[in-house]
Design a protein around this motif. Structure first.
Motif, PDB file in Angstrom:
ATOM      1  N   GLY A  17      10.420  -3.945  -5.407  1.00  0.00           N
ATOM      2  CA  GLY A  17       9.208  -4.555  -5.973  1.00  0.00           C
ATOM      3  C   GLY A  17       8.995  -5.968  -5.444  1.00  0.00           C
ATOM      4  O   GLY A  17       7.869  -6.375  -5.127  1.00  0.00           O
ATOM      5  N   ILE A  18      10.095  -6.719  -5.332  1.00  0.00           N
ATOM      6  CA  ILE A  18       9.993  -8.095  -4.814  1.00  0.00           C
ATOM      7  C   ILE A  18       9.556  -8.055  -3.344  1.00  0.00           C
ATOM      8  O   ILE A  18       8.679  -8.821  -2.917  1.00  0.00           O
ATOM      9  CB  ILE A  18      11.348  -8.843  -4.980  1.00  0.00           C
ATOM     10  N   ALA A  19      10.151  -7.120  -2.576  1.00  0.00           N
ATOM     11  CA  ALA A  19       9.766  -6.981  -1.160  1.00  0.00           C
ATOM     12  C   ALA A  19       8.280  -6.641  -1.066  1.00  0.00           C
ATOM     13  O   ALA A  19       7.554  -7.175  -0.198  1.00  0.00           O
ATOM     14  CB  ALA A  19      10.611  -5.894  -0.494  1.00  0.00           C
ATOM     15  N   GLN A  20       7.804  -5.758  -1.942  1.00  0.00           N
ATOM     16  CA  GLN A  20       6.385  -5.358  -1.915  1.00  0.00           C
ATOM     17  C   GLN A  20       5.450  -6.552  -2.142  1.00  0.00           C
ATOM     18  O   GLN A  20       4.511  -6.770  -1.382  1.00  0.00           O
ATOM     19  CB  GLN A  20       6.137  -4.290  -2.990  1.00  0.00           C
ATOM     20  N   LEU A  46       8.462   1.877  -2.626  1.00  0.00           N
ATOM     21  CA  LEU A  46       7.485   0.825  -2.305  1.00  0.00           C
ATOM     22  C   LEU A  46       6.189   1.441  -1.735  1.00  0.00           C
ATOM     23  O   LEU A  46       5.077   1.089  -2.153  1.00  0.00           O
ATOM     24  CB  LEU A  46       8.174  -0.096  -1.304  1.00  0.00           C
ATOM     25  N   SER A  47       6.338   2.399  -0.813  1.00  0.00           N
ATOM     26  CA  SER A  47       5.163   3.031  -0.203  1.00  0.00           C
ATOM     27  C   SER A  47       4.366   3.803  -1.248  1.00  0.00           C
ATOM     28  O   SER A  47       3.133   3.777  -1.261  1.00  0.00           O
ATOM     29  CB  SER A  47       5.582   3.988   0.915  1.00  0.00           C
ATOM     30  N   LYS A  48       5.091   4.497  -2.143  1.00  0.00           N
ATOM     31  CA  LYS A  48       4.420   5.264  -3.197  1.00  0.00           C
ATOM     32  C   LYS A  48       3.621   4.320  -4.110  1.00  0.00           C
ATOM     33  O   LYS A  48       2.472   4.599  -4.467  1.00  0.00           O
ATOM     34  CB  LYS A  48       5.478   6.031  -4.005  1.00  0.00           C
ATOM     35  N   ASN A  49       4.224   3.191  -4.447  1.00  0.00           N
ATOM     36  CA  ASN A  49       3.534   2.215  -5.309  1.00  0.00           C
ATOM     37  C   ASN A  49       2.293   1.647  -4.629  1.00  0.00           C
ATOM     38  O   ASN A  49       1.247   1.459  -5.259  1.00  0.00           O
ATOM     39  CB  ASN A  49       4.481   1.077  -5.715  1.00  0.00           C
ATOM     40  N   LEU A  50       2.413   1.388  -3.328  1.00  0.00           N
ATOM     41  CA  LEU A  50       1.249   0.877  -2.593  1.00  0.00           C
ATOM     42  C   LEU A  50       0.141   1.926  -2.566  1.00  0.00           C
ATOM     43  O   LEU A  50      -1.042   1.608  -2.757  1.00  0.00           O
ATOM     44  CB  LEU A  50       1.646   0.483  -1.164  1.00  0.00           C
ATOM     45  N   GLN A  51       0.543   3.194  -2.338  1.00  0.00           N
ATOM     46  CA  GLN A  51      -0.469   4.271  -2.290  1.00  0.00           C
ATOM     47  C   GLN A  51      -1.171   4.433  -3.628  1.00  0.00           C
ATOM     48  O   GLN A  51      -2.370   4.711  -3.694  1.00  0.00           O
ATOM     49  CB  GLN A  51       0.178   5.605  -1.864  1.00  0.00           C
ATOM     50  N   GLN A  66      -0.679  -2.893   6.364  1.00  0.00           N
ATOM     51  CA  GLN A  66      -0.266  -4.215   6.853  1.00  0.00           C
ATOM     52  C   GLN A  66       0.991  -4.696   6.113  1.00  0.00           C
ATOM     53  O   GLN A  66       1.918  -5.234   6.720  1.00  0.00           O
ATOM     54  CB  GLN A  66      -1.412  -5.207   6.645  1.00  0.00           C
ATOM     55  N   ALA A  67       1.025  -4.444   4.789  1.00  0.00           N
ATOM     56  CA  ALA A  67       2.191  -4.863   3.996  1.00  0.00           C
ATOM     57  C   ALA A  67       3.446  -4.141   4.481  1.00  0.00           C
ATOM     58  O   ALA A  67       4.488  -4.766   4.720  1.00  0.00           O
ATOM     59  CB  ALA A  67       1.951  -4.583   2.511  1.00  0.00           C
ATOM     60  N   VAL A  68       3.337  -2.821   4.673  1.00  0.00           N
ATOM     61  CA  VAL A  68       4.502  -2.061   5.152  1.00  0.00           C
ATOM     62  C   VAL A  68       4.937  -2.580   6.535  1.00  0.00           C
ATOM     63  O   VAL A  68       6.125  -2.704   6.821  1.00  0.00           O
ATOM     64  CB  VAL A  68       4.189  -0.537   5.201  1.00  0.00           C
TER      65      VAL A  68
END
Ligand code: NAD
Length: 283
Positions: A17-20, A46-51, A66-68
């Motif tokens: 979460g911090i990395a995200q 992290l990817s799932k949360n972004l999606q 871009q974040a990934v």
């Protein structure tokens, strides 16, 4: 110095979460864990949360991509060499954290600031283990990190004003509201929250009200979004007991003694949601 490169140690619940939030805020992020499996799991979460944010239209696909793209992963602490800030978010265990902090201190530059996301360990004690204790600070994020607006910034006795200022600045750039706290067990929020939950358990134990009525009382009478016993089940009763024990030891004050019912629930394995049973049932 313009801060651009942050390393996060631990890709678990808090670390990913911090990395995200760091990557979404434009920082280059190096995420370090002990195994590729742990890193893959963290990145997948992290990817799932972004999606999920993309599907809710709070983020565009381009911003998520871009974040990934800002995140690299590694199991090698040598990759910390160019980090300007390291946020340690590994397993909560003093011996392990001291070992990790030594590895971090051995690999970072002599201007790097080190922060720990510890919930219960002394920032002053952790700071004493690194070569530049004035550049050490507590950055206590809340779970889930992308959703929770608060970060507690905890100064150890050795923390310099410049390190404190940098922590406040980064917190702001991550979109968080920071509060500054001194180094005492539980800092501010858990110091107030956990004894309140313990008191709710004592009320239940005394038979003053049912678990449902205690939660309804605090939801409707105090506008709490979730009752204290339901929150206890969410946090995990073993975690709560460990925190109360840390308070009792850290303050030496009997007002922090854990409710006997809390101890009994933990002994029975009724740990809350994760066990399917706590003060409420989740089957
Ligand atoms: P977690 O168990 O989900 O993740 C811990 C991660 O640390 C794992 O991926 C593990 O593989 C990794 N790790 C272990 N040893 C390591 C090493 N030597 N080097 C690198 N990585 C290593 O734990 P979490 O819930 O994310 O907690 C992490 C920290 O955040 C703890 O200090 C905890 O007190 C704090 N914290 C947790 C919460 C919460 O609600 N979970 C809230 C605030 C703060």
């Amino acid at each position: 110095m313009q801060l651009q490169r942050i390393a996060v140690i631990g890709a678990g619940t808090m670390g990913n979460g911090i990395a995200q939030v760091c990557a979404l805020s434009g920082y280059q992020v190096t995420l370090v864990d002990i195994s590729d499996a742990a890193l893959d799991k963290g990145l997948a979460t992290l990817s799932k949360n972004l999606q999920r944010q993309v599907s809710k239209e709070t983020l565009t696909q381009a911003q998520a991509d871009q974040a990934v793209g800002h995140i690299t992963t590694s199991t090698d602490y040598a990759r910390l060499a160019d980090a300007q800030l390291v946020i340690e978010a590994a397993t909560e265990n003093l011996g392990l954290k001291l070992k990790i902090l030594k590895q971090i201190a051995d690999n970072v530059s002599d201007t790097c600031v080190i922060a720990s996301n510890t919930s219960s360990l002394s920032i002053t004690q952790l700071a004493a283990s690194v070569s530049a204790p004035d550049r050490f600070i507590g950055l206590h994020f809340f779970n889930p990190v992308p959703m929770m607006a608060l970060v507690e910034v905890i100064r150890g006795l050795q923390t310099s004003d410049a390190t404190h200022a940098l922590a406040l600045e980064v917190s702001g750039r991550l979109g968080k509201t920071a509060i500054s706290a001194g180094n005492r067990p539980g800092f501010v929020v858990n110091r107030i929250l956990v004894p309140m939950i313990n008191e709710a358990i004592l009320v239940l134990q005394e038979g003053l009200a049912s678990a449902e009525d205690i939660d309804t009382g605090m939801r409707l009478g105090c506008n709490q979004p979730i009752g204290p016993l339901a929150l206890a089940d969410l946090i995990g009763l073993d975690t709560l007991l460990a925190i109360m024990e840390a308070f009792l030891e850290g303050f030496g004050d009997s007002k922090y003694r854990a409710a006997p019912l809390l101890r009994e629930m933990v002994a029975a394995g009724y740990l809350g949601r994760k066990a399917g049973r706590g003060f409420h049932s989740y089957t």
